[in-house]
Write an enzyme that holds these catalytic residues in place. Structure first.
Site, PDB file in Angstrom:
ATOM      1  N   LYS A 126       0.867  -1.190   0.000  1.00 16.63           N
ATOM      2  CA  LYS A 126       0.000   0.000   0.000  1.00 16.63           C
ATOM      3  C   LYS A 126       0.893   1.225   0.000  1.00 16.63           C
ATOM      4  O   LYS A 126       2.030   1.166   0.476  1.00 16.63           O
ATOM      5  CB  LYS A 126      -0.865   0.012   1.267  1.00 16.63           C
ATOM      6  CG  LYS A 126      -2.093   0.886   1.168  1.00 16.63           C
ATOM      7  CD  LYS A 126      -3.227   0.152   0.508  1.00 16.63           C
ATOM      8  CE  LYS A 126      -4.424   1.030   0.264  1.00 16.63           C
ATOM      9  NZ  LYS A 126      -5.597   0.212  -0.123  1.00 16.63           N
ATOM     10  N   ASP A 166      -7.108   4.340  -4.302  1.00 21.45           N
ATOM     11  CA  ASP A 166      -7.731   4.195  -2.974  1.00 21.45           C
ATOM     12  C   ASP A 166      -8.333   5.578  -2.708  1.00 21.45           C
ATOM     13  O   ASP A 166      -8.577   6.332  -3.672  1.00 21.45           O
ATOM     14  CB  ASP A 166      -6.684   3.782  -1.924  1.00 21.45           C
ATOM     15  CG  ASP A 166      -7.337   3.324  -0.611  1.00 21.45           C
ATOM     16  OD1 ASP A 166      -7.782   2.173  -0.535  1.00 21.45           O
ATOM     17  OD2 ASP A 166      -7.427   4.132   0.345  1.00 21.45           O
TER      18      ASP A 166
HETATM   19  P1  NDP Z   1     -12.978   7.856  -2.526  1.00 19.36           P
HETATM   20  O1  NDP Z   1     -11.891   8.840  -2.341  1.00 19.36           O
HETATM   21  O2  NDP Z   1     -13.542   7.641  -3.865  1.00 19.36           O
HETATM   22  O3  NDP Z   1     -14.187   8.167  -1.546  1.00 19.36           O
HETATM   23  C1  NDP Z   1     -14.005   8.207  -0.162  1.00 19.36           C
HETATM   24  C2  NDP Z   1     -15.305   8.614   0.474  1.00 19.36           C
HETATM   25  O4  NDP Z   1     -15.184   8.467   1.890  1.00 19.36           O
HETATM   26  C3  NDP Z   1     -15.665  10.055   0.224  1.00 19.36           C
HETATM   27  O5  NDP Z   1     -17.053  10.191   0.234  1.00 19.36           O
HETATM   28  C4  NDP Z   1     -15.035  10.764   1.421  1.00 19.36           C
HETATM   29  O6  NDP Z   1     -15.640  11.989   1.747  1.00 19.36           O
HETATM   30  C5  NDP Z   1     -15.247   9.751   2.515  1.00 19.36           C
HETATM   31  N1  NDP Z   1     -14.176   9.864   3.488  1.00 19.36           N
HETATM   32  C6  NDP Z   1     -12.859   9.701   3.272  1.00 19.36           C
HETATM   33  N2  NDP Z   1     -12.155   9.926   4.382  1.00 19.36           N
HETATM   34  C7  NDP Z   1     -13.040  10.259   5.308  1.00 19.36           C
HETATM   35  C8  NDP Z   1     -12.914  10.597   6.662  1.00 19.36           C
HETATM   36  N3  NDP Z   1     -11.725  10.651   7.276  1.00 19.36           N
HETATM   37  N4  NDP Z   1     -14.058  10.854   7.334  1.00 19.36           N
HETATM   38  C9  NDP Z   1     -15.264  10.788   6.706  1.00 19.36           C
HETATM   39  N5  NDP Z   1     -15.436  10.480   5.436  1.00 19.36           N
HETATM   40  C10 NDP Z   1     -14.336  10.207   4.737  1.00 19.36           C
HETATM   41  O7  NDP Z   1     -12.385   6.477  -1.939  1.00 19.36           O
HETATM   42  P2  NDP Z   1     -12.903   4.991  -2.179  1.00 19.36           P
HETATM   43  O8  NDP Z   1     -14.370   4.969  -2.361  1.00 19.36           O
HETATM   44  O9  NDP Z   1     -12.033   4.404  -3.221  1.00 19.36           O
HETATM   45  O10 NDP Z   1     -12.498   4.304  -0.793  1.00 19.36           O
HETATM   46  C11 NDP Z   1     -13.409   4.194   0.282  1.00 19.36           C
HETATM   47  C12 NDP Z   1     -12.947   3.080   1.221  1.00 19.36           C
HETATM   48  O11 NDP Z   1     -12.914   1.847   0.500  1.00 19.36           O
HETATM   49  C13 NDP Z   1     -11.538   3.243   1.800  1.00 19.36           C
HETATM   50  O12 NDP Z   1     -11.519   2.660   3.082  1.00 19.36           O
HETATM   51  C14 NDP Z   1     -10.675   2.416   0.857  1.00 19.36           C
HETATM   52  O13 NDP Z   1      -9.482   1.996   1.470  1.00 19.36           O
HETATM   53  C15 NDP Z   1     -11.621   1.248   0.609  1.00 19.36           C
HETATM   54  N6  NDP Z   1     -11.373   0.458  -0.588  1.00 19.36           N
HETATM   55  C16 NDP Z   1     -11.284   1.019  -1.830  1.00 19.36           C
HETATM   56  C17 NDP Z   1     -11.104   0.236  -2.957  1.00 19.36           C
HETATM   57  C18 NDP Z   1     -11.072   0.802  -4.326  1.00 19.36           C
HETATM   58  O14 NDP Z   1     -10.992   0.015  -5.272  1.00 19.36           O
HETATM   59  N7  NDP Z   1     -11.161   2.108  -4.511  1.00 19.36           N
HETATM   60  C19 NDP Z   1     -10.935  -1.223  -2.830  1.00 19.36           C
HETATM   61  C20 NDP Z   1     -11.125  -1.724  -1.494  1.00 19.36           C
HETATM   62  C21 NDP Z   1     -11.318  -0.902  -0.434  1.00 19.36           C
HETATM   63  P3  NDP Z   1     -14.908  13.360   1.290  1.00 19.36           P
HETATM   64  O15 NDP Z   1     -14.977  13.366  -0.210  1.00 19.36           O
HETATM   65  O16 NDP Z   1     -15.688  14.429   1.958  1.00 19.36           O
HETATM   66  O17 NDP Z   1     -13.492  13.256   1.815  1.00 19.36           O
HETATM   67  O1  2IT Z   2      -7.946  -1.494  -0.578  1.00 18.89           O
HETATM   68  C1  2IT Z   2      -7.895  -1.986  -1.739  1.00 18.89           C
HETATM   69  O2  2IT Z   2      -8.019  -3.189  -1.938  1.00 18.89           O
HETATM   70  C2  2IT Z   2      -7.717  -1.072  -2.870  1.00 18.89           C
HETATM   71  N1  2IT Z   2      -7.661   0.141  -2.668  1.00 18.89           N
HETATM   72  C3  2IT Z   2      -7.582  -1.607  -4.256  1.00 18.89           C
HETATM   73  C4  2IT Z   2      -6.181  -2.097  -4.506  1.00 18.89           C
HETATM   74  C5  2IT Z   2      -5.874  -2.497  -5.922  1.00 18.89           C
HETATM   75  O3  2IT Z   2      -4.708  -2.812  -6.141  1.00 18.89           O
HETATM   76  O4  2IT Z   2      -6.763  -2.508  -6.783  1.00 18.89           O
END
Ligand code: NDP
Ligand code: 2IT
Length: 444
Positions: A126, A166
């Site tokens: 990561k 992420d």
């Molecule tokens: P994005 O940046 O697309 O969206 C994140 C969302 O969560 C936004 O709505 C943001 O609000 C909110 N958020 C982020 N940080 C905070 C915080 N500290 N407090 C409150 N709200 C928060 O990220 P993703 O959707 O990609 O990721 C969301 C979660 O999913 C994370 O935990 C990530 O690690 C996990 N994840 C992502 C994957 C992927 O493929 N993208 C795969 C697996 C897991 P705001 O815009 O106001 O900051």
């Molecule tokens: O938390 C996760 O699994 C991710 N943000 C996606 C990682 C990836 O390599 O697609």
């Protein structure tokens, strides 16, 4: 003292300033205790858990960039290459002001077991930076990404370490990062996933984490004799994972009624309008307050509190530790059937325990959100064979992977007498493959 307790105590001392990392390690080691204690002396002699909890490599670097006013800004960049026993390091990059080494280490550690659960050959890593993308212009984002990659490129490669998105890293950022990697190395290779479709990306990667979350939720409910159709759902977050979780939930006949961002949350009793949400978040990059202007029946609430809405399902898709004990109590009071984690470690340890003790079906993130990285691995396969698969092909593989994960975590929990404990099941099933590979490869 038992070996597991000894290592947990050691990890706490050695990483005292990193509570999220300690939390992730404690959860995993407590779950695999039953496996370790069946052959404790052998694991101790191999210092197996000390190796499992120590990243293979940590890279930290300066990221200087110039803002639109001509001022020099400096951020800190990270890549934690945690474990490569079963494949090249694989895991996302997070850009958020809260990022520090402990966050990247916890995410890298989780990724090791998640990636193992996918059944695909990917190790865990990561990275990210404390850079805050909010309010930055496209040019500032580009200059930051170029500077970040100018250092990171030395440590990554299609067979070495393959970053992705992420929090704060989506298609725009991956494009800038890829362009700079290619410019420096002169290599057109699958060094990043989540790429655009015109330059080596995979169909369905954008949707994969959210869709995968719902495929697993559907299968887990089915295992418990429950049909997802007709269920109401509370979703948190309004980013990549949340948006496509909402979309797939609707396709499966469920009704998501909430979403949230870092300033507040929406309750829409008519069901979230996903096209509107995409327009606000993916196109305008605006705040959720805009949602209520277009949907008169929807309510906007400042701060946290999605758990106050009575729904059958709760799908946290924002960030770590967003669901505390107080929220878990409210969910139980409201008769919530299942909590399935779209985010990484969104539920605190005490909240998880409370939900499980009160009969709530609980799917941990390392299983439930594995569809994103699994589809990233499918993107790597397509890049290697220089072909692109159709949306239907990738989506069908994704669904099969999530169904397999559901049964694997269920079976692992049963095998060790912990039926229905999917946290234990996921940690044990993820651990077994990594442990087998680590043992075979000697002391490295
Ligand atoms: P994005 O940046 O697309 O969206 C994140 C969302 O969560 C936004 O709505 C943001 O609000 C909110 N958020 C982020 N940080 C905070 C915080 N500290 N407090 C409150 N709200 C928060 O990220 P993703 O959707 O990609 O990721 C969301 C979660 O999913 C994370 O935990 C990530 O690690 C996990 N994840 C992502 C994957 C992927 O493929 N993208 C795969 C697996 C897991 P705001 O815009 O106001 O900051
Ligand atoms: O938390 C996760 O699994 C991710 N943000 C996606 C990682 C990836 O390599 O697609």
């Amino acid at each position: 003292m038992s070996y597991v307790d000894e290592v947990i105590a050691g990890v706490k001392v050695k990483n005292a300033a990193e509570p999220e990392f300690i939390q992730a390690v404690e959860e995993v080691l407590e779950s695999i205790r039953v496996v370790i204690e069946s052959d404790e002396e052998k694991y101790r002699k191999l210092a197996f858990l000390e190796r499992l909890t120590e990243p293979e490599r940590i890279i930290m670097f300066r990221v200087p960039w110039i803002d639109d006013q001509g001022n020099v800004q400096v951020n800190r960049g990270y890549r934690v290459q945690f474990n490569s026993a079963i494949g090249p390091y694989k895991g996302g990059l997070r850009l958020h002001p809260s990022v520090y080494l402990g966050i990247i280490k916890f995410l890298g550690f989780e990724q090791v077991f998640k990636n193992s659960l996918t059944g695909l050959p990917i190790g865990g890593g990561k990275g990210g930076s404390d850079f805050d993308p909010k309010g930055k212009s496209d040019n500032e984002i580009m200059r930051f990404c170029q500077s970040f990659m100018t250092e990171l490129y030395k440590y990554i490669g299609a067979d070495e370490d393959v970053p992705a998105g992420d929090i704060g890293v989506g298609a725009r950022e991956i494009g800038f990062l890829y362009g700079q990697y290619k410019r420096i190395t002169n290599l057109y290779e699958g060094v990043l996933t989540g790429k655009g479709l015109s330059y080596g990306g995979s169909l369905a990667r954008t949707q994969a984490t959210g869709y995968g979350l719902l495929y697993l939720t559907q299968e887990l409910l089915k295992l418990n004799g429950i049909d997802i159709a007709g269920k109401t759902a509370a979703v948190t977050g309004a980013g990549n994972v949340a948006i496509y979780a909402i979309e797939k939930a609707q396709q499966l006949g469920a009704k998501p009624v909430t979403c949230s961002d870092s300033t507040g949350w929406i309750y829409d009793p008519d069901g979230i309008d996903v096209a509107l949400l995409k327009e606000i978040k993916e196109v305008k990059r605006a705040r959720l307050t805009e949602y209520t202007a277009a949907r008169p029946n929807a309510e906007y609430h400042e701060g946290k509190g999605v758990w106050n809405v009575k729904t059958d399902l709760y799908l946290p898709c924002a960030t770590q530790n967003e669901l505390p004990l107080e929220g878990a109590k409210k969910l139980v009071e409201n008769g919530c059937i299942a909590v399935c984690e779209g985010a990484n470690m969104p539920t605190t340890l005490d909240a998880t325990k409370y939900l499980q003790e009160n009969g709530v079906i609980f799917a941990p993130g390392k299983a439930a959100n594995a569809g994103g990285v699994a589809t990233s691995a499918l993107e790597m396969s397509q890049n290697s064979e220089r072909l692109s698969w159709t949306f239907e092909e990738v989506d069908a593989k994704l669904k099969q992977i999530m169904v397999n994960i559901t049964h694997n975590i269920d079976n692992a929990a049963r095998k060790y007498g912990m039926e229905g404990n999917y946290v234990a099941g996921a940690n044990i099933a993820g651990f077994e493959k990594v442990a087998d590979a680590m043992k075979a490869q000697g002391v490295v």
